[in-house]
Design an enzyme around this catalytic site. Structure first.
Site, PDB file in Angstrom:
ATOM      1  N   LYS A  85       0.795  -1.236   0.000  1.00 35.56           N
ATOM      2  CA  LYS A  85       0.000   0.000   0.000  1.00 35.56           C
ATOM      3  C   LYS A  85       0.827   1.286   0.000  1.00 35.56           C
ATOM      4  O   LYS A  85       0.356   2.350   0.400  1.00 35.56           O
ATOM      5  CB  LYS A  85      -1.004   0.030   1.179  1.00 35.56           C
ATOM      6  CG  LYS A  85      -1.808  -1.223   1.384  1.00 35.56           C
ATOM      7  CD  LYS A  85      -2.267  -1.907   0.142  1.00 35.56           C
ATOM      8  CE  LYS A  85      -3.362  -1.268  -0.617  1.00 35.56           C
ATOM      9  NZ  LYS A  85      -3.677  -2.050  -1.853  1.00 35.56           N
ATOM     10  N   THR A  88       2.974   0.915  -4.826  1.00 32.42           N
ATOM     11  CA  THR A  88       3.597  -0.117  -5.670  1.00 32.42           C
ATOM     12  C   THR A  88       3.034  -0.077  -7.089  1.00 32.42           C
ATOM     13  O   THR A  88       3.779  -0.004  -8.070  1.00 32.42           O
ATOM     14  CB  THR A  88       3.307  -1.520  -5.075  1.00 32.42           C
ATOM     15  OG1 THR A  88       3.276  -1.440  -3.662  1.00 32.42           O
ATOM     16  CG2 THR A  88       4.320  -2.553  -5.547  1.00 32.42           C
ATOM     17  N   TRP A  90       1.248   2.128  -8.686  1.00 30.45           N
ATOM     18  CA  TRP A  90       1.513   3.428  -9.328  1.00 30.45           C
ATOM     19  C   TRP A  90       2.922   3.413  -9.922  1.00 30.45           C
ATOM     20  O   TRP A  90       3.147   3.766 -11.086  1.00 30.45           O
ATOM     21  CB  TRP A  90       1.376   4.503  -8.257  1.00 30.45           C
ATOM     22  CG  TRP A  90       1.221   5.907  -8.698  1.00 30.45           C
ATOM     23  CD1 TRP A  90       1.077   6.362  -9.973  1.00 30.45           C
ATOM     24  CD2 TRP A  90       1.183   7.057  -7.844  1.00 30.45           C
ATOM     25  NE1 TRP A  90       0.956   7.724  -9.961  1.00 30.45           N
ATOM     26  CE2 TRP A  90       1.013   8.180  -8.672  1.00 30.45           C
ATOM     27  CE3 TRP A  90       1.262   7.256  -6.455  1.00 30.45           C
ATOM     28  CZ2 TRP A  90       0.924   9.480  -8.156  1.00 30.45           C
ATOM     29  CZ3 TRP A  90       1.171   8.542  -5.940  1.00 30.45           C
ATOM     30  CH2 TRP A  90       1.010   9.635  -6.785  1.00 30.45           C
ATOM     31  N   HIS A 161       7.132  -7.408  -1.917  1.00 23.96           N
ATOM     32  CA  HIS A 161       6.945  -6.709  -0.640  1.00 23.96           C
ATOM     33  C   HIS A 161       7.925  -7.244   0.405  1.00 23.96           C
ATOM     34  O   HIS A 161       7.876  -6.834   1.562  1.00 23.96           O
ATOM     35  CB  HIS A 161       5.519  -6.908  -0.118  1.00 23.96           C
ATOM     36  CG  HIS A 161       4.456  -6.273  -0.963  1.00 23.96           C
ATOM     37  ND1 HIS A 161       4.534  -4.981  -1.415  1.00 23.96           N
ATOM     38  CD2 HIS A 161       3.260  -6.758  -1.415  1.00 23.96           C
ATOM     39  CE1 HIS A 161       3.439  -4.691  -2.116  1.00 23.96           C
ATOM     40  NE2 HIS A 161       2.664  -5.761  -2.132  1.00 23.96           N
ATOM     41  N   PHE A 317      -9.673  -1.099  -5.576  1.00 17.70           N
ATOM     42  CA  PHE A 317      -8.237  -1.110  -5.328  1.00 17.70           C
ATOM     43  C   PHE A 317      -7.716   0.332  -5.303  1.00 17.70           C
ATOM     44  O   PHE A 317      -6.985   0.735  -4.414  1.00 17.70           O
ATOM     45  CB  PHE A 317      -7.526  -1.927  -6.407  1.00 17.70           C
ATOM     46  CG  PHE A 317      -6.084  -2.117  -6.116  1.00 17.70           C
ATOM     47  CD1 PHE A 317      -5.654  -3.150  -5.287  1.00 17.70           C
ATOM     48  CD2 PHE A 317      -5.137  -1.253  -6.633  1.00 17.70           C
ATOM     49  CE1 PHE A 317      -4.318  -3.306  -4.981  1.00 17.70           C
ATOM     50  CE2 PHE A 317      -3.798  -1.400  -6.341  1.00 17.70           C
ATOM     51  CZ  PHE A 317      -3.384  -2.438  -5.514  1.00 17.70           C
ATOM     52  N   GLY A 321      -6.311   7.428  -2.931  1.00 16.88           N
ATOM     53  CA  GLY A 321      -5.030   7.935  -3.436  1.00 16.88           C
ATOM     54  C   GLY A 321      -4.619   9.262  -2.820  1.00 16.88           C
ATOM     55  O   GLY A 321      -4.016  10.094  -3.488  1.00 16.88           O
TER      56      GLY A 321
HETATM   57  S1  PPS Z   1      -0.366  -3.099  -3.174  1.00 17.24           S
HETATM   58  O1  PPS Z   1      -1.608  -3.902  -3.064  1.00 17.24           O
HETATM   59  O2  PPS Z   1       0.478  -3.279  -2.012  1.00 17.24           O
HETATM   60  O3  PPS Z   1       0.351  -3.325  -4.413  1.00 17.24           O
HETATM   61  O4  PPS Z   1      -0.905  -1.593  -3.146  1.00 17.24           O
HETATM   62  P1  PPS Z   1      -0.110  -0.323  -3.659  1.00 17.24           P
HETATM   63  O5  PPS Z   1      -0.224  -0.245  -5.109  1.00 17.24           O
HETATM   64  O6  PPS Z   1       1.242  -0.287  -3.036  1.00 17.24           O
HETATM   65  O7  PPS Z   1      -0.917   0.853  -2.988  1.00 17.24           O
HETATM   66  C1  PPS Z   1      -2.247   1.166  -3.317  1.00 17.24           C
HETATM   67  C2  PPS Z   1      -2.478   2.597  -2.864  1.00 17.24           C
HETATM   68  O8  PPS Z   1      -1.868   3.483  -3.804  1.00 17.24           O
HETATM   69  C3  PPS Z   1      -2.860   4.369  -4.288  1.00 17.24           C
HETATM   70  N1  PPS Z   1      -2.563   4.801  -5.663  1.00 17.24           N
HETATM   71  C4  PPS Z   1      -2.452   6.074  -6.040  1.00 17.24           C
HETATM   72  N2  PPS Z   1      -2.528   7.212  -5.329  1.00 17.24           N
HETATM   73  C5  PPS Z   1      -2.401   8.378  -6.011  1.00 17.24           C
HETATM   74  N3  PPS Z   1      -2.220   8.450  -7.351  1.00 17.24           N
HETATM   75  C6  PPS Z   1      -2.138   7.338  -8.099  1.00 17.24           C
HETATM   76  N4  PPS Z   1      -1.960   7.404  -9.407  1.00 17.24           N
HETATM   77  C7  PPS Z   1      -2.244   6.077  -7.432  1.00 17.24           C
HETATM   78  N5  PPS Z   1      -2.215   4.789  -7.833  1.00 17.24           N
HETATM   79  C8  PPS Z   1      -2.400   4.036  -6.740  1.00 17.24           C
HETATM   80  C9  PPS Z   1      -4.145   3.557  -4.200  1.00 17.24           C
HETATM   81  O9  PPS Z   1      -5.271   4.341  -4.340  1.00 17.24           O
HETATM   82  C10 PPS Z   1      -3.943   2.939  -2.815  1.00 17.24           C
HETATM   83  O10 PPS Z   1      -4.059   3.903  -1.764  1.00 17.24           O
HETATM   84  P2  PPS Z   1      -5.415   4.243  -0.998  1.00 17.24           P
HETATM   85  O11 PPS Z   1      -5.009   5.183   0.107  1.00 17.24           O
HETATM   86  O12 PPS Z   1      -5.977   2.960  -0.482  1.00 17.24           O
HETATM   87  O13 PPS Z   1      -6.306   4.917  -1.990  1.00 17.24           O
END
Ligand code: PPS
Length: 360
Positions: A85, A88, A90, A161, A317, A321
């Site tokens: 979370k 990753t 992104w 992870h 998912f 963000g």
């Molecule tokens: S995982 O399952 O561990 O691979 O998850 P991970 O991708 O590391 O984290 C998911 C969170 O990243 C947020 N996210 C983003 N935030 C802002 N901008 C962009 N483009 C973006 N892409 C992914 C996603 O919404 C999850 O955070 P939360 O706070 O739950 O929204």
């Protein structure tokens, strides 16, 4: 065989065995019961702390970890190493597109398993879930779970992870690592939702109860600080790029540029514009390959069965963000406890987390 390929084979053959110190440790009966109650999906196998920092994993993870530790690494291989979370997905999308000359058409498939190898996914799944996937009719989750990394075309794109000390010892010498960190308060909230979406935690658990387990490292793949601080020590290694989620939020274009520089892939202004727009949260949320289709890759169900099951579900998912969403979820007491925990854990280090961003 090329010299590089020979190096790779010899790396696999000569790979050091997993040191005994990285094996599983036992837990007392009370902890075992608490974990089984919080994370019922793992009740049959149990969760155990592994290695010096006590990374929490299913108790049968040892032989898998042994295999991952001996993964051969060749120049050109790219590993995204993160705690869950932290951004990753992104970063995966950003890195893949930069490395593949902004091939948006090629990016119309799942990150995992189509474009990245998710290293430890078999170790993370409870044995009965692995069996359901093996016996199920979902070809994508079968591939995610059971395709060996050696079958992938080179260079390898790997997501993990696991903390660095469970990665192949030659990783930072031969490959490139992009490590992404995010402030633990937002990670905690995001992980709380994730574990419900992927049916790993008790649905009626409350946020404050979960936050306590999060701080105690009693959630799979935690504890948080040893993972981040181990990578932070390597931040000046020329084969490591250390990013913060909050910097990506604050200045996405700057983050894309840093990744492109690290990968030695110059981008035109037009490519930067395109990536900035594609990687914006609103675009990622609409992109089925990084949002809606995610659960399919981890399920034993077919696409139709899953759609029927999820018809009423509001869980996504790509949730919010944001930086600072923890304010909408923590009690004052939990927030204060987290602040004190962060301060304690970071004392004597120069690592700092941003838990709120100024609104423009
Ligand atoms: S995982 O399952 O561990 O691979 O998850 P991970 O991708 O590391 O984290 C998911 C969170 O990243 C947020 N996210 C983003 N935030 C802002 N901008 C962009 N483009 C973006 N892409 C992914 C996603 O919404 C999850 O955070 P939360 O706070 O739950 O929204």
């Amino acid at each position: 065989m090329s010299a590089e390929a020979e190096k790779c084979v010899s790396a696999a053959v000569d790979a050091p065995p997993l040191p005994a110190s990285l094996g599983a440790r036992s837990v007392d009966e009370e902890t075992r019961r608490r974990l089984a109650d919080a994370f019922p999906v793992y009740a049959s196998v149990g969760l155990s702390p592994f290695g010096p920092s006590g990374v929490l994993l299913p108790s049968d993870a040892g032989p898998f970890l042994e295999r991952y530790y001996s993964t051969p690494v060749e120049p050109g291989d790219l590993w995204i190493v993160t705690l869950p979370k932290c951004g990753t997905t992104w970063t995966q999308e950003m890195v893949w597109l930069i490395q593949n000359d902004c091939d948006y058409e090629g990016a119309q498939c799942l990150l995992c398993p189509d474009r990245y190898h998710f290293l430890e996914i078999p170790a993370l799944m409870a044995p009965h879930v692995r069996d359901e996937i093996r016996q199920g009719k979902n070809p994508v989750s079968k591939r995610l779970m059971f395709s060996p990394i050696e079958e992938r075309p080179k260079p390898w794109f790997v997501k993990t992870h696991l903390p660095l000390h469970y990665c192949p010892p030659a990783l930072l010498e031969r490959g490139k690592v992009i490590y992404v960190a995010r402030n633990p308060k937002d990670v905690c909230v995001s992980y709380f939702n994730h574990l419900l979406m992927f049916k790993e935690r008790r649905p009626d658990m409350n946020m404050d109860e979960f936050a306590q387990m999060f701080m105690d490292g009693e959630v799979s793949l935690l504890p948080f600080f040893p993972h981040v601080l181990e990578a932070w020590k390597e931040r000046n290694n020329p084969n490591m790029l250390f990013l913060f989620f909050e910097d990506m939020k604050r200045d996405l274009r700057g983050a894309i540029q840093r990744v492109a520089d690290f990968l030695e892939k110059p981008l035109t202004e037009k490519q930067l514009d395109g990536l900035e727009s594609h990687l914006h949260f609103s675009s990622m949320k609409k992109n089925p390959w990084v949002n809606k289709n995610m659960t399919y890759a981890y399920s034993a169900l077919t696409a139709e069965e899953l759609a029927a099951e999820n018809a009423a579900s509001k869980l996504e998912f790509m949730r919010k963000g944001e930086t600072g969403d923890w304010r909408n979820h923590f009690s004052q007491k939990t927030s204060d406890e987290m602040d004190a925990w962060i301060e304690r854990e970071l004392a004597g280090t120069d690592l700092k987390f941003v838990t709120e961003l100024k609104k423009n």
